[in-house]
Design an enzyme around this catalytic site. Structure first.
Site, PDB file in Angstrom:
ATOM      1  N   HIS A 194     112.475  28.522 -12.639  1.00 65.13           N
ATOM      2  CA  HIS A 194     111.407  28.399 -11.534  1.00 65.13           C
ATOM      3  C   HIS A 194     110.434  27.374 -11.390  1.00 65.13           C
ATOM      4  CE1 HIS A 194     112.696  32.266 -10.083  1.00 65.13           C
ATOM      5  NE2 HIS A 194     112.493  32.871 -11.435  1.00 65.13           N
ATOM      6  N   ARG A 301     116.641  33.126   5.627  1.00 67.62           N
ATOM      7  CA  ARG A 301     117.314  33.953   4.796  1.00 67.62           C
ATOM      8  C   ARG A 301     116.446  35.141   4.547  1.00 67.62           C
ATOM      9  NH1 ARG A 301     119.165  28.482   2.736  1.00 67.62           N
ATOM     10  NH2 ARG A 301     121.348  28.530   2.340  1.00 67.62           N
ATOM     11  N   ARG A 336     119.013  35.655   9.928  1.00 67.92           N
ATOM     12  CA  ARG A 336     120.040  36.290   9.395  1.00 67.92           C
ATOM     13  C   ARG A 336     119.951  37.704   8.820  1.00 67.92           C
ATOM     14  NH1 ARG A 336     123.136  33.112   4.749  1.00 67.92           N
ATOM     15  NH2 ARG A 336     121.688  33.827   3.389  1.00 67.92           N
ATOM     16  N   GLU A 439     131.893  31.726   7.223  1.00 65.33           N
ATOM     17  CA  GLU A 439     131.924  31.326   6.045  1.00 65.33           C
ATOM     18  C   GLU A 439     133.076  31.469   4.941  1.00 65.33           C
ATOM     19  OE1 GLU A 439     127.748  32.241   4.309  1.00 65.33           O
ATOM     20  OE2 GLU A 439     128.194  33.832   5.486  1.00 65.33           O
ATOM     21  N   ASN A 462     128.306  26.293   2.418  1.00 59.73           N
ATOM     22  CA  ASN A 462     128.154  26.501   1.125  1.00 59.73           C
ATOM     23  C   ASN A 462     129.262  27.530   0.408  1.00 59.73           C
ATOM     24  OD1 ASN A 462     126.036  25.086   1.303  1.00 59.73           O
ATOM     25  ND2 ASN A 462     124.419  26.790   1.311  1.00 59.73           N
ATOM     26  N   CYS A 510     125.118  25.116   9.046  1.00 54.30           N
ATOM     27  CA  CYS A 510     123.718  25.489   8.031  1.00 54.30           C
ATOM     28  C   CYS A 510     123.770  25.310   6.770  1.00 54.30           C
ATOM     29  CB  CYS A 510     123.137  26.656   8.828  1.00 54.30           C
ATOM     30  SG  CYS A 510     124.008  28.148   8.090  1.00 54.30           S
TER      31      CYS A 510
HETATM   32  C1  PEP Z   1     126.126  29.014   3.224  1.00 51.15           C
HETATM   33  O1  PEP Z   1     126.995  29.729   2.889  1.00 51.15           O
HETATM   34  O2  PEP Z   1     126.415  28.051   3.862  1.00 51.15           O
HETATM   35  C2  PEP Z   1     124.782  29.492   3.613  1.00 51.15           C
HETATM   36  C3  PEP Z   1     123.946  28.877   4.421  1.00 51.15           C
HETATM   37  O3  PEP Z   1     124.329  30.617   3.160  1.00 51.15           O
HETATM   38  P1  PEP Z   1     123.842  30.808   1.766  1.00 51.15           P
HETATM   39  O4  PEP Z   1     123.783  29.626   1.177  1.00 51.15           O
HETATM   40  O5  PEP Z   1     122.443  31.716   1.727  1.00 51.15           O
HETATM   41  O6  PEP Z   1     124.897  31.858   1.057  1.00 51.15           O
HETATM   42 MG    MG Z   2     126.766  31.886   2.518  1.00 46.85          MG
END
Ligand code: PEP
Ligand code: MG
Length: 589
Positions: A194, A301, A336, A439, A462, A510
């Site tokens: 943190h 988010r 989201r 994703e 991601n 994103c």
């Molecule tokens: C992703 O998966 O790229 C994304 C933006 O969502 P998160 O990082 O919140 O899973």
């Molecule tokens: Mg994601």
């Protein structure tokens, strides 16, 4: 300068920037829990002492939170989690058990209970969860201070000090930010501790994991931190100070230059406008997002709303998004719906104790929203979001959609909610755009079908990397495989971009790779025209975009397609970006 010798220590740089200042030591290791046996008659008094200290600790945390409430939602939630630990049945119950069964004093009983829990944390493999062990220690220390009648008041370092500590609790770090300290260095901590998260959010240079820096530094020593390199120099020589002052000036000038770009368009040299949005976790991050020149929010988010003790209801969602809309004043926001599970746990999910062997492949995200466990919460969120849509432009985005069947199931729920709202005479924007995150490979490979039934795509790289490469995104043992420039990923992104263009719907990237300036030309070349990233990355990505042209980026992709490994691609892309910088200099000269 003192006459002590210059000493260098390498740690983990978790928040960038160069800082100089006098050391301000926070000595936490001096606090020891006294141990003694008590008479049977004193057991109740000892238990009552423990409860009194817990109540006092709770009050102190509530006070700190009160000050943070309007400013920083994430710090606020972390401190709420600490309050929950204070009342945790396992912890407090075990401490009381030790006092009653073994006739020991409250401090010792609590220490034993904390040690038991520590043992559990130590055996956890997940780095993020293992680091939560220190949260238990922070809570323990506060209660101990209250038991011992020691000062628990606010830390008050002089402004511009470098704070040196074994570790810092979120409550400490939030206070230090207010005290305008120059930097933070700690013995303990990792990238997701943190201290790191809060230091980054407040742009305080920080180096953690220095092991014994509290023994190396003395109060008032001059300390220099290089947050990007993870380097700490204690009592630097005049020559070192000179070098770093120069570097600091260079970084500040570069930062100011990038900042000055805030109002310039993200336009390529061949006049193509690119949209740059911010990813945010709470409405408190909006000011920074706009300050860095984001053109709206590409990813809100909403999971963080679920991290506190109370689950968010319809009203909370409505008010939160209404605030976002008002602060954005006409700029777009993509919200989201909650993406909980796997690496994003909320107390209600932990309580459900699903005991999954592979949470990343399990009941997470939209799957959770479509089951009895999550559907009620999902509908409340949708009601709140749709009600907010009456106040300004929002788009609603669904995470982790695996294919058409899931998209259709989600749309049925949205229709149910719309019918309810209409029946109750509650206003909402019936044309609110509904989009999905891409994703996982199953979604990317069927993007042409999905594009027929939703209003926009956002590629979450991601997770797309995680599921394409079968590599846990938080596991350091396989992180070498986590590679945004792997040919498989570039093919998937191109496929999604083409499907979106053919169906005439917008597509954003994103994931974190959208915020890497070096990768921007690759994404442009693959057909992406919208990027959403951490606000701090916007100026640098914009600078790269302004230096290139779409035709150069497309030509780059043609060359990249001939390569077979991520390493070869990375080398070619960095050479390209280097060439852009050189060409820009030449044009200026
Ligand atoms: C992703 O998966 O790229 C994304 C933006 O969502 P998160 O990082 O919140 O899973
Ligand atoms: Mg994601």
């Amino acid at each position: 300068m003192t006459d002590r010798v210059e000493t260098k220590r390498q740690g983990l740089g978790v928040s960038a920037g160069i800082a100089f200042g006098r050391a301000y030591l926070i000595g936490r290791d001096t606090l020891k829990a006294p141990r003694h046996h008590i008479e049977l008659d004193d057991v109740d008094t000892e238990v009552a002492r423990l409860y009194k200290a817990i109540a006092a600790s709770d009050k102190q945390l509530a006070k700190i939170k009160e000050k943070l409430a309007s400013e920083n939602e994430s710090d606020y939630h972390i401190i709420t989690a600490h309050q929950m630990m204070l009342h945790d049945e396992h912890l407090v119950g075990a401490a009381v058990g030790y006092i009653r069964d073994e006739h020991i004093n409250a401090e010792w009983g609590l220490r034993r209970a904390v040690d038991d829990i520590r043992g559990v944390f130590d055996s956890i493999e997940d780095e993020y969860l293992r680091e939560r062990r220190s949260d238990v220690e922070f809570v323990f220390e506060r209660v101990l201070r209250n038991l011992l009648g020691r000062d628990t008041g606010p830390l008050s370092p002089p402004p511009d000090a470098i704070v040196v500590a074994y570790d810092l609790s979120p409550a400490d770090t939030a206070q230090l930010h207010k005290a305008a300290v120059a930097g933070l260095i700690t013995d303990a901590g990792g990238k997701t501790s943190h201290t790191a998260i809060i230091a980054r959010a407040h742009e305080i240079p920080a180096v953690v994991g220095l092991e014994n820096i509290t023994e190396v530094v003395e109060t008032d020593d001059l300390v220099l931190i290089d947050g990007s390199a993870g380097l700490v120099i204690v009592n630097p020589t005049a020559q070192t100070v000179g070098e770093y002052r120069e570097e600091q000036r260079r970084q500040v000038a570069a930062g100011a230059l990038l900042h000055a770009m805030r109002d310039l368009p993200a336009r390529t040299r061949d006049e193509k406008d690119i949209s740059l949005f911010a990813n945010i976790d709470g409405s408190d991050e909006l000011e920074d997002a706009l300050d860095y020149g984001a053109m709206g929010v590409g990813l809100f988010r909403t999971e963080y709303l679920f991290m506190g003790t109370e689950l968010p209801d319809e009203e909370k969602h409505y008010q939160t998004i209404k605030t976002v809309i008002e602060r954005l004043n006409g700029l777009p926001a993509t919200i989201r719906t909650f993406d909980l599970g796997a690496d994003k746990l909320a107390p209600f999910l932990e309580a459900a104790d699903l005991g999954e062997a592979n949470p990343a492949l399990g009941l997470r995200s939209i799957r959770l929203c479509l089951t009895d466990l999550g559907k009620g919460l999902f509908k409340q969120q949708l009601r709140g979001l749709l009600r907010a849509s009456a106040h300004g432009p929002i788009k609603i985005m669904f995470p982790m959609i695996s294919g058409i069947a899931e998209l259709r199931a989600v749309k049925v729920v949205v229709d149910e909610v719309k019918t309810e709202l209409a029946g109750e005479g509650i206003p909402f924007d019936n044309d609110t755009k509904l989009g999905i995150m891409i994703e996982m490979p199953s979604a990317a490979l069927t993007a042409d079908l999905l594009a027929q039934e939703c209003d926009f795509f956002s590629i979450g790289t991601n997770d797309l990397i995680q599921y394409t490469m079968a590599v846990d995104r938080v596991n350091e043992y396989v992180s070498y495989l986590y590679e945004p420039l792997h040919p498989s990923l570039l093919r998937l992104i191109e496929m999604v971009a083409k499907a979106a263009t053919a169906a005439n719907i917008p597509v954003t990237v994103c994931g974190e790779m959208a915020g890497e300036p070096m990768i921007a030309p690759v994404l442009l070349g693959l057909g992406i025209r919208e990027l959403s990233m951490s606000a701090v990355s916007v100026p640098e990505v914009k600078a790269t975009i302004r230096a290139t042209t779409i035709s150069e980026a497309e030509a780059l992709i043609l060359r990249v397609k001939k390569l077979s490994t991520a390493a070869e691609i990375r080398a070619m892309v960095s050479e390209f970006v280097f060439g852009l910088a050189a060409a820009r200099k030449e044009r200026k000269a």
